[in-house]
Scaffold this motif. Structure first.
Motif, PDB file in Angstrom:
ATOM      1  N   ARG A 299      37.819  66.650  26.175  1.00 22.93           N
ATOM      2  CA  ARG A 299      39.257  66.567  25.878  1.00 22.93           C
ATOM      3  C   ARG A 299      39.572  65.925  24.522  1.00 22.93           C
ATOM      4  O   ARG A 299      40.666  65.418  24.331  1.00 22.93           O
ATOM      5  CB  ARG A 299      40.022  65.823  26.988  1.00 22.93           C
TER       6      ARG A 299
ATOM      7  N   LYS B   5      30.740  68.737  32.018  1.00 22.36           N
ATOM      8  CA  LYS B   5      32.024  68.115  32.376  1.00 22.36           C
ATOM      9  C   LYS B   5      33.075  69.182  32.666  1.00 22.36           C
ATOM     10  O   LYS B   5      33.838  69.063  33.624  1.00 22.36           O
ATOM     11  CB  LYS B   5      32.537  67.230  31.229  1.00 22.36           C
TER      12      LYS B   5
ATOM     13  N   LYS C 234      32.367  70.667  36.018  1.00 25.09           N
ATOM     14  CA  LYS C 234      32.715  69.760  37.116  1.00 25.09           C
ATOM     15  C   LYS C 234      34.223  69.698  37.341  1.00 25.09           C
ATOM     16  O   LYS C 234      34.697  69.690  38.474  1.00 25.09           O
ATOM     17  CB  LYS C 234      32.158  68.364  36.820  1.00 25.09           C
ATOM     18  N   SER C 235      34.976  69.649  36.246  1.00 28.76           N
ATOM     19  CA  SER C 235      36.436  69.538  36.360  1.00 28.76           C
ATOM     20  C   SER C 235      37.128  70.900  36.495  1.00 28.76           C
ATOM     21  O   SER C 235      38.354  70.961  36.574  1.00 28.76           O
ATOM     22  CB  SER C 235      36.996  68.801  35.145  1.00 28.76           C
ATOM     23  N   ARG C 236      36.342  71.968  36.477  1.00 25.48           N
ATOM     24  CA  ARG C 236      36.859  73.343  36.569  1.00 25.48           C
ATOM     25  C   ARG C 236      37.853  73.661  35.450  1.00 25.48           C
ATOM     26  O   ARG C 236      38.796  74.432  35.627  1.00 25.48           O
ATOM     27  CB  ARG C 236      37.507  73.604  37.933  1.00 25.48           C
ATOM     28  N   ALA C 237      37.637  73.069  34.280  1.00 25.32           N
ATOM     29  CA  ALA C 237      38.551  73.244  33.145  1.00 25.32           C
ATOM     30  C   ALA C 237      38.593  74.693  32.663  1.00 25.32           C
ATOM     31  O   ALA C 237      39.665  75.213  32.354  1.00 25.32           O
ATOM     32  CB  ALA C 237      38.151  72.323  32.001  1.00 25.32           C
TER      33      ALA C 237
ATOM     34  N   ARG D  59      40.586  76.855  35.066  1.00 22.59           N
ATOM     35  CA  ARG D  59      42.030  76.677  34.886  1.00 22.59           C
ATOM     36  C   ARG D  59      42.505  77.396  33.616  1.00 22.59           C
ATOM     37  O   ARG D  59      43.559  78.030  33.615  1.00 22.59           O
ATOM     38  CB  ARG D  59      42.397  75.192  34.810  1.00 22.59           C
TER      39      ARG D  59
END
Length: 90
Positions: A17, A60, A63-66, A69
């Motif tokens: 991010r 990452k 894991k966060s399904r970024a 999305r």
């Protein structure tokens, strides 16, 4: 009058991010056919998301399904594995 400095495009890594120069990141693309691939050239058509050239950032994002999305679709494990392999080769 001095020349105006050129603006360097910034993009946000979906893993960590942080904002970085567009050229320092790797573009992941969902093609119009719905395929998810790495775009090293940055010119493929389709929806793009950016990730650092670091497998930790890709983990990452996984894991966060970024990426899921960003692309509004479910990404199978094989695709993430293929992305990790392509990143190690690049």
């Amino acid at each position: 009058m001095p020349a105006k400095p050129r603006k360097i495009p910034q993009r946000q890594c979906v893993g960590c991010r942080t904002m970085k120069d567009k050229k320092a990141l790797i573009r992941v693309v969902k093609t119009p056919e719905g395929e998810v691939v790495l775009d090293v050239s940055g010119k493929k058509s389709g929806r793009g998301a950016y990730v650092c050239p670091d497998s930790a950032c890709l983990k990452k994002a996984r894991k966060s399904r970024a990426l899921e999305r960003a692309f509004e679709l479910t990404i199978p494990d094989e695709v993430y594995d293929a992305l990790e392999q392509q990143m190690e080769q690049a």
